[in-house]
Design an enzyme around this catalytic site. Sequence first.
Site, PDB file in Angstrom:
ATOM      1  N   GLU A   1      76.431  41.575  85.869  1.00 16.89           N
ATOM      2  CA  GLU A   1      76.080  40.217  86.304  1.00 16.89           C
ATOM      3  C   GLU A   1      77.261  39.628  87.069  1.00 16.89           C
ATOM      4  O   GLU A   1      78.408  39.772  86.647  1.00 16.89           O
ATOM      5  CB  GLU A   1      75.775  39.320  85.092  1.00 16.89           C
ATOM      6  CG  GLU A   1      75.426  37.893  85.522  1.00 16.89           C
ATOM      7  CD  GLU A   1      75.430  36.902  84.367  1.00 16.89           C
ATOM      8  OE1 GLU A   1      74.400  36.795  83.685  1.00 16.89           O
ATOM      9  OE2 GLU A   1      76.474  36.245  84.146  1.00 16.89           O
TER      10      GLU A   1
ATOM     11  N   TYR B   1      71.954  31.767  88.717  1.00 16.56           N
ATOM     12  CA  TYR B   1      71.452  30.638  89.501  1.00 16.56           C
ATOM     13  C   TYR B   1      72.046  29.374  88.899  1.00 16.56           C
ATOM     14  O   TYR B   1      71.851  29.094  87.713  1.00 16.56           O
ATOM     15  CB  TYR B   1      69.930  30.616  89.394  1.00 16.56           C
ATOM     16  CG  TYR B   1      69.236  29.669  90.327  1.00 16.56           C
ATOM     17  CD1 TYR B   1      68.927  30.054  91.624  1.00 16.56           C
ATOM     18  CD2 TYR B   1      68.883  28.395  89.910  1.00 16.56           C
ATOM     19  CE1 TYR B   1      68.262  29.187  92.484  1.00 16.56           C
ATOM     20  CE2 TYR B   1      68.224  27.522  90.757  1.00 16.56           C
ATOM     21  CZ  TYR B   1      67.924  27.933  92.048  1.00 16.56           C
ATOM     22  OH  TYR B   1      67.266  27.071  92.885  1.00 16.56           O
TER      23      TYR B   1
ATOM     24  N   ALA C   1      66.331  27.460  68.768  1.00 15.44           N
ATOM     25  CA  ALA C   1      65.100  28.005  68.181  1.00 15.44           C
ATOM     26  C   ALA C   1      64.873  27.455  66.777  1.00 15.44           C
ATOM     27  O   ALA C   1      65.832  27.216  66.032  1.00 15.44           O
ATOM     28  CB  ALA C   1      65.174  29.526  68.138  1.00 15.44           C
TER      29      ALA C   1
ATOM     30  N   LYS D   1      57.021  35.838  76.600  1.00 15.96           N
ATOM     31  CA  LYS D   1      57.608  36.068  77.928  1.00 15.96           C
ATOM     32  C   LYS D   1      57.180  37.451  78.457  1.00 15.96           C
ATOM     33  O   LYS D   1      56.878  37.610  79.631  1.00 15.96           O
ATOM     34  CB  LYS D   1      59.142  35.959  77.872  1.00 15.96           C
ATOM     35  CG  LYS D   1      59.641  34.563  77.502  1.00 15.96           C
ATOM     36  CD  LYS D   1      61.062  34.292  77.983  1.00 15.96           C
ATOM     37  CE  LYS D   1      62.120  34.603  76.991  1.00 15.96           C
ATOM     38  NZ  LYS D   1      63.446  34.011  77.364  1.00 15.96           N
TER      39      LYS D   1
HETATM   40  P1  FAD Z   1      63.263  30.061  76.857  1.00 13.79           P
HETATM   41  O1  FAD Z   1      62.783  31.460  76.789  1.00 13.79           O
HETATM   42  O2  FAD Z   1      62.338  29.036  77.397  1.00 13.79           O
HETATM   43  O3  FAD Z   1      63.731  29.659  75.371  1.00 13.79           O
HETATM   44  C1  FAD Z   1      64.490  28.476  75.147  1.00 13.79           C
HETATM   45  C2  FAD Z   1      64.190  27.940  73.725  1.00 13.79           C
HETATM   46  O4  FAD Z   1      62.848  27.475  73.647  1.00 13.79           O
HETATM   47  C3  FAD Z   1      64.341  28.987  72.621  1.00 13.79           C
HETATM   48  O5  FAD Z   1      64.871  28.343  71.488  1.00 13.79           O
HETATM   49  C4  FAD Z   1      62.908  29.455  72.361  1.00 13.79           C
HETATM   50  O6  FAD Z   1      62.746  29.902  71.028  1.00 13.79           O
HETATM   51  C5  FAD Z   1      62.118  28.187  72.647  1.00 13.79           C
HETATM   52  N1  FAD Z   1      60.791  28.434  73.227  1.00 13.79           N
HETATM   53  C6  FAD Z   1      60.464  29.341  74.173  1.00 13.79           C
HETATM   54  N2  FAD Z   1      59.159  29.239  74.495  1.00 13.79           N
HETATM   55  C7  FAD Z   1      58.642  28.237  73.725  1.00 13.79           C
HETATM   56  C8  FAD Z   1      57.355  27.634  73.606  1.00 13.79           C
HETATM   57  N3  FAD Z   1      56.321  28.060  74.323  1.00 13.79           N
HETATM   58  N4  FAD Z   1      57.209  26.598  72.735  1.00 13.79           N
HETATM   59  C9  FAD Z   1      58.256  26.142  71.991  1.00 13.79           C
HETATM   60  N5  FAD Z   1      59.509  26.679  72.068  1.00 13.79           N
HETATM   61  C10 FAD Z   1      59.701  27.697  72.939  1.00 13.79           C
HETATM   62  N6  FAD Z   1      71.483  29.823  82.716  1.00 13.79           N
HETATM   63  C11 FAD Z   1      71.555  29.338  83.992  1.00 13.79           C
HETATM   64  O7  FAD Z   1      71.618  28.117  84.184  1.00 13.79           O
HETATM   65  N7  FAD Z   1      71.569  30.181  85.073  1.00 13.79           N
HETATM   66  C12 FAD Z   1      71.490  31.530  84.937  1.00 13.79           C
HETATM   67  O8  FAD Z   1      71.500  32.263  85.920  1.00 13.79           O
HETATM   68  C13 FAD Z   1      71.413  32.076  83.607  1.00 13.79           C
HETATM   69  N8  FAD Z   1      71.309  33.413  83.406  1.00 13.79           N
HETATM   70  C14 FAD Z   1      71.171  33.914  82.124  1.00 13.79           C
HETATM   71  C15 FAD Z   1      70.985  35.296  81.945  1.00 13.79           C
HETATM   72  C16 FAD Z   1      70.835  35.821  80.662  1.00 13.79           C
HETATM   73  C17 FAD Z   1      70.639  37.308  80.495  1.00 13.79           C
HETATM   74  C18 FAD Z   1      70.882  34.970  79.531  1.00 13.79           C
HETATM   75  C19 FAD Z   1      70.752  35.532  78.140  1.00 13.79           C
HETATM   76  C20 FAD Z   1      71.048  33.599  79.695  1.00 13.79           C
HETATM   77  C21 FAD Z   1      71.170  33.040  80.994  1.00 13.79           C
HETATM   78  N9  FAD Z   1      71.307  31.657  81.215  1.00 13.79           N
HETATM   79  C22 FAD Z   1      71.407  31.166  82.501  1.00 13.79           C
HETATM   80  C23 FAD Z   1      71.320  30.731  80.077  1.00 13.79           C
HETATM   81  C24 FAD Z   1      69.890  30.220  79.739  1.00 13.79           C
HETATM   82  O9  FAD Z   1      69.442  29.361  80.758  1.00 13.79           O
HETATM   83  C25 FAD Z   1      69.948  29.483  78.397  1.00 13.79           C
HETATM   84  O10 FAD Z   1      70.203  30.387  77.358  1.00 13.79           O
HETATM   85  C26 FAD Z   1      68.738  28.597  78.087  1.00 13.79           C
HETATM   86  O11 FAD Z   1      69.110  27.728  77.007  1.00 13.79           O
HETATM   87  C27 FAD Z   1      67.492  29.345  77.630  1.00 13.79           C
HETATM   88  O12 FAD Z   1      66.877  29.951  78.681  1.00 13.79           O
HETATM   89  P2  FAD Z   1      65.603  30.947  78.403  1.00 13.79           P
HETATM   90  O13 FAD Z   1      65.087  31.316  79.718  1.00 13.79           O
HETATM   91  O14 FAD Z   1      65.984  32.037  77.487  1.00 13.79           O
HETATM   92  O15 FAD Z   1      64.635  29.909  77.672  1.00 13.79           O
END
Ligand code: FAD
Length: 285
Positions: free
Chosen positions: A9, A41, A144, A157
């Site tokens: 990354e 991003y 979570a 997802k």
């Molecule tokens: P989600 O999958 O939406 O999950 C977030 C929370 O919501 C979790 O607690 C989950 O349990 C809960 N949840 C999910 N779906 C639901 C639902 N339907 N109803 C209720 N609760 C739900 N951040 C950036 O700004 N830019 C980046 O480029 C970036 N890259 C990353 C790459 C990786 C590999 C990782 C691990 C993280 C990255 N992050 C990045 C950080 C990320 O944005 C944060 O960890 C963010 O808090 C969660 O994103 P997510 O897409 O996993 O969220």
Amino acid sequence: MHRPIFSLEVFPPKRNAAVGTIYDTLDGMEGLKPDFISVTYGTGRQADRTATARICRTILQEYGIPAVAHLTAQYADRQVVDAALDMFERAGVTAVLPLRGDAIEGRRPAGVFKHASDLIAYVHAAKPDMAIFAACYPETHPEAVSPESDVRYLKAKVDAGAGHLISQLFYDNAQFLTFLDHARAAGINVPIEAGIMPITRVGQVRRMSDTCGSRIPPAVERILDKWGNDAEALREAGIIYASEQIAGLLAEGVDGIHLYSMNQPVVIRRIWRNIAPLFVGGAAA
Ligand code: FAD
């Protein structure tokens, strides 16, 4: 017998950083031949929305390496997402990592894509040919409700179209292996790469632990205590720790290793030199 995945990354330099910064990072990692490089991003005030696509284009065209573009959801509406996807497509990008993104103080979410799964479903429908990656959390996402619900939403997802998962950083392999068992038991059968961030600075480890919920095990605490005030010694200990962590994971047969490069090619090259011989053949041997 298949070879485990190896990926990196990088993040776009800040808007006011020297133009050559990202080239220094990519040049410094040349020869590593990762399966792909993912590009984060940015959502903060300093972020340049076009940077991810531009860096992906450079990775693809100038370095000949597949690129994965990250994209965050919660402050975007459909128009913003469509524009980003078109920009990725024009850059030759064929894989996206949709995320919810973290909250920014004082900024109101757009309310269109609440969770990463909403954006994944949208991208899947809008660009059916794009490969979709997603983030996962071996130590459970900090917001979570429970580890079980986190894995349930992770499955959502995958069901929405994600075909490849990359984990949050962790320092304790046992946490990742337990999470793998839970994910597989929940019917998640796509590749899950283990995310490794080498220790280079005390502040960085503490900050990531606070924001990402990655626990600091006693072995890492001892490293921080002993060499926290000696930058070179800490960096060396970090390289050794990450290399051993990766060797342990590969011995367990994980699908792949995703190295958070932190745009520090010297550290990544040193780790790669240690682990490269371990990438012949794979888990299924
Ligand atoms: P989600 O999958 O939406 O999950 C977030 C929370 O919501 C979790 O607690 C989950 O349990 C809960 N949840 C999910 N779906 C639901 C639902 N339907 N109803 C209720 N609760 C739900 N951040 C950036 O700004 N830019 C980046 O480029 C970036 N890259 C990353 C790459 C990786 C590999 C990782 C691990 C993280 C990255 N992050 C990045 C950080 C990320 O944005 C944060 O960890 C963010 O808090 C969660 O994103 P997510 O897409 O996993 O969220």
